[in-house]
Design an enzyme around this catalytic site. Structure first.
Site, PDB file in Angstrom:
ATOM      1  N   GLU A  53       0.858  -1.190   0.000  1.00 24.62           N
ATOM      2  CA  GLU A  53       0.000   0.000   0.000  1.00 24.62           C
ATOM      3  C   GLU A  53       0.887   1.229   0.000  1.00 24.62           C
ATOM      4  O   GLU A  53       1.954   1.242   0.631  1.00 24.62           O
ATOM      5  CB  GLU A  53      -0.904   0.025   1.229  1.00 24.62           C
ATOM      6  N   ASN A 381     -11.898  -3.009   0.152  1.00 23.71           N
ATOM      7  CA  ASN A 381     -10.756  -3.304   1.022  1.00 23.71           C
ATOM      8  C   ASN A 381     -11.236  -3.800   2.367  1.00 23.71           C
ATOM      9  O   ASN A 381     -11.456  -4.995   2.549  1.00 23.71           O
ATOM     10  CB  ASN A 381      -9.875  -2.052   1.174  1.00 23.71           C
ATOM     11  N   GLU A 382     -11.447  -2.889   3.282  1.00 22.16           N
ATOM     12  CA  GLU A 382     -11.788  -3.280   4.661  1.00 22.16           C
ATOM     13  C   GLU A 382     -13.190  -2.760   4.932  1.00 22.16           C
ATOM     14  O   GLU A 382     -13.375  -1.777   5.636  1.00 22.16           O
ATOM     15  CB  GLU A 382     -10.761  -2.646   5.598  1.00 22.16           C
TER      16      GLU A 382
HETATM   17  O1  AHR Z   1      -2.195  -1.469   6.651  1.00 20.90           O
HETATM   18  C1  AHR Z   1      -2.638  -0.210   7.063  1.00 20.90           C
HETATM   19  C2  AHR Z   1      -4.153  -0.069   6.988  1.00 20.90           C
HETATM   20  O2  AHR Z   1      -4.764  -0.936   7.898  1.00 20.90           O
HETATM   21  C3  AHR Z   1      -4.775  -0.432   5.686  1.00 20.90           C
HETATM   22  O3  AHR Z   1      -4.749   0.621   4.792  1.00 20.90           O
HETATM   23  C4  AHR Z   1      -6.189  -0.749   6.048  1.00 20.90           C
HETATM   24  O4  AHR Z   1      -6.761  -1.703   5.212  1.00 20.90           O
HETATM   25  C5  AHR Z   1      -6.080  -1.219   7.478  1.00 20.90           C
HETATM   26  O5  AHR Z   1      -6.962  -0.544   8.289  1.00 20.90           O
END
Ligand code: AHR
Length: 659
Positions: A53, A381-382
């Site tokens: 990332e 993603n999350e």
């Molecule tokens: O890895 C850092 C962050 O942690 C990522 O961007 C996110 O997916 C998670 O909250």
């Protein structure tokens, strides 16, 4: 007095021999029984990957080898000239400004204007890179600029300048004409400087416009143009990851939808890529980074290329029509979701379509007519909640209908348990999701006690992708304690790799002094890098993955609090048995290893041991391999032998046996 005790007493007088003899003679504290004749299941070939990332300056100022910060003057507002200073040498008269009329293209609206009334010894600009440009004597640097001269023909001097003001490399750009054109030159450095600047000065009177001012080392990874920093890319390659998850992380979601990552902005000519601000500018109030941008020079094509170069599967993550739920939490209405879904279908075509399809043709035009053969795609993603499930369902239906070859990854949210997590799993099981992505950033104690997390997961449901995990120590340090706990946990991943298909530590990179997130796998500065103890754990597991899992039982007779963790697998072709063991305790552990089901066993094995004197031990720029694996051989291997595992250690034992 029994025989073992007599031997022990005898050798206590000979310090150099004590350890080995103790191992051979003392009563075992742990018995490890491995049955090579009854393999349990295949070890997932995709088990150990990496997660990239753009956080902590992992892309611009990091893996992306571009040395110029803010090369296209697109930092917002008053920061348009961030990274640049005016150079006015003797006799020079003129001014610099940022302009927007008649730009290079619509995605790159700002450019630098140099109005020169008297060129004197030179009027222009200097860029200091990301806290100084590191230059090595004898190396070549690839300079390029888009320029136009408004009043006839212009000339530019380009110089690498050290901290004393001495030029240590130079090039001339001559004949700049009135239309936008790209000019290039190779600069050979005559000196070394860790803190150099790139200086560009006009040598002619008149007005010149400049944009996309770029400098790359010529030794990028695999010598790719617009490539990656060799040392950092090699650190990733040395992990032998089976996949690379990219480009994030929360940057996929964006602070708001306008800020989300759009893969289509990241492909094609770099001068035409529409940059973006990085949501890590402001996501962590304790670590503001107001000048953190994404040039997208490292874009989806470069990610795919990198995966191919290191033999990893590409695993892109796409925005699912939701911005970061921890930040602005914006939603694309369901009836407006179609363009987002189309982006996913187009990406699959970009990666896998023939060069005669519209998006396959764009890939081919960038230099890769062959498809990249992508197999995985993550939607969101999350994310969590019903809004996510509804959007995932729509993406999944469209992708499965048109591109059934793609395995889709769905999110289980930000926590490894609790309401969000349980709801996600209930819904995703009902929707027959392929793979579910779990995230956990937890203390080392959690990792130790969760080594059995997947022992009872349903083998008939979706498989698991542990897409982001890392042990967060109370000191927030990347130390041996964190690495040991991750290793213990990873024995559980491997043991359960019939259901845990993939796993990746997060985040991957951190640039010293530029971080938003302090527990990371690989640290670097402008010219050097080191792996954390966790990095070496990832490497040990990935580079010593067997093909089939062997049943392994441990019986521990010690009355100590620390546990002992182990897993064993086998390489099908060579027959080699690979034991991974973690001793997190302060004492060594004498283990009796029983190997059943093997036809012949070589008495000499190979050991690879990562250990330290204290769980607080760390690596650093000064001591980059203080905690790093040490390879050795050991003898006495048979169907029943003893091995003493060092305190605070992760150990790989490779034992040759007939296949
Ligand atoms: O890895 C850092 C962050 O942690 C990522 O961007 C996110 O997916 C998670 O909250």
């Amino acid at each position: 007095m029994n025989f073992a005790y007599r031997v022990l007493r005898c050798y206590l007088a000979l310090p150099g021999l004590v350890l080995f003899t103790l191992a051979a003679g003392a009563a075992p504290q742990v018995t490890m029984s491995i049955d090579a004749g009854k393999p349990v299941h295949s070890v997932s070939p995709n088990l150990y990957g990496v997660f990239f990332e753009d956080i902590n300056y992992a892309a611009d100022g990091g893996l992306y080898a571009e040395m110029i910060q803010n090369r296209s003057f697109e930092f917002a507002g008053k920061d348009a000239l961030f990274g640049w200073t005016q150079v006015e040498r003797e006799g020079a008269i003129g001014s610099l400004s940022i302009e927007t009329e008649r730009p290079l293209n619509k995605n790159n609206p700002h450019y630098l204007r140099m109005a020169v009334a008297d060129a004197g010894e030179g009027l222009g600009v200097a860029n200091h890179g990301f806290n100084g440009i590191p230059i090595k004597q004898g190396s070549n640097y690839l300079f390029s600029v888009h320029a136009r001269a408004l009043n006839g023909v212009g000339n530019l001097s380009v110089e690498l300048v050290n901290t004393k003001g001495k030029t240590i490399g130079a090039a001339n750009i001559v004949g700049v004409n009135p239309g936008w054109n790209k000019y290039t030159s190779v600069i050979r450095a005559s000196g070394t400087e860790s803190n150099a600047s790139l200086v560009i000065v006009a040598r002619t009177v008149g007005t010149m416009d400049l944009d996309m001012i770029s400098l790359f080392p010529d030794d990028t990874f695999k010598k790719r143009p617009n490539g990656l920093r060799g040392d950092l890319a090699q650190m990733v390659a040395n992990l032998k990851p089976s996949f690379v998850r990219f480009p994030g992380g929360c940057i996929v979601e964006g602070k708001d939808l306008a800020n989300r990552y759009r893969w289509k902005d990241t492909v094609g000519d770099v001068a035409e890529r529409k940059g973006n601000w990085n949501r890590w500018q402001s996501a962590m109030s304790e670590a503001p980074a107001p000048q953190y941008y994404q040039s997208y020079g490292l874009g989806f094509y470069e990610f795919f290329q990198f995966c191919e170069d290191i033999g990893a599967q590409p695993l892109p993550v796409l925005n699912c029509g939701m911005s970061c739920q921890f930040q602005d939490n914006q939603l694309v209405p369901m009836e407006d979701l179609e363009p987002y879904v189309q982006d996913a279908l187009d990406l699959i075509e970009f990666a896998n379509g023939s060069e005669y399809t519209p998006w396959g043709a764009k890939r081919a035009a960038m230099g890769h007519p062959e498809p990249f053969r992508m197999k995985f795609l993550a939607i969101g993603n999350e994310q969590w909640g019903d809004d996510y499930v509804a959007r995932y369902e729509k993406f999944a239906a469209a992708i499965k209908a048109k591109r059934p070859e793609i395995r889709i990854i769905a999110s289980a949210g930000p926590d490894p348990s609790g309401e969000k997590f349980n709801n996600a799993w209930t819904n995703l099981v009902a929707l027959k999701a392929d793979i579910v992505d779990e995230h956990y950033y937890k203390p080392p104690s959690w990792f130790f006690s969760n080594a059995g997390r997947y022992d009872n997961y349903d083998r008939n449901g979706p498989s698991v992708f542990a897409g982001e995990y890392a042990a967060h120590t109370s000191s927030r340090r990347n130390n041996l304690e964190a690495a040991l706990s991750e290793a213990a946990f990873m024995t559980g991943l491997e043991r359960n790799s019939d259901v845990v298909e993939m796993a990746s530590y997060a985040p991957l990179f951190a640039r010293q002094g530029f971080t938003q997130w302090d527990i990371d796998l690989i640290w670097f500065d402008k010219s050097s890098t080191y792996g954390t103890p966790s990095y070496y754990v990832q490497q040990l597991f990935s580079c010593n993955r067997g093909d089939i899992l062997l049943p392994t039982t441990l019986s521990d007779t010690r009355k100590t609090k620390s546990q002992f963790f182990a897993t064993a697998s086998r390489n099908v072709k060579t027959g080699q048995v690979i034991i991974k063991a973690v001793n997190p305790g302060e004492d060594s552990v004498n283990v009796e290893i029983l190997l059943a089901g093997l036809i012949s066993i070589n008495s000499k094995g190979q050991s690879i041991v990562l250990s330290g004197k204290s769980v607080a031990d760390e690596n650093s720029f000064k001591e980059p391999v203080k905690i790093a694996p040490v390879t050795d051989t050991f003898g006495g291997v048979s169907s029943k032998f003893h091995y003493r595992f060092k305190p605070y250690s992760v150990t790989i034992l490779r034992i040759d046996a007939a296949p």
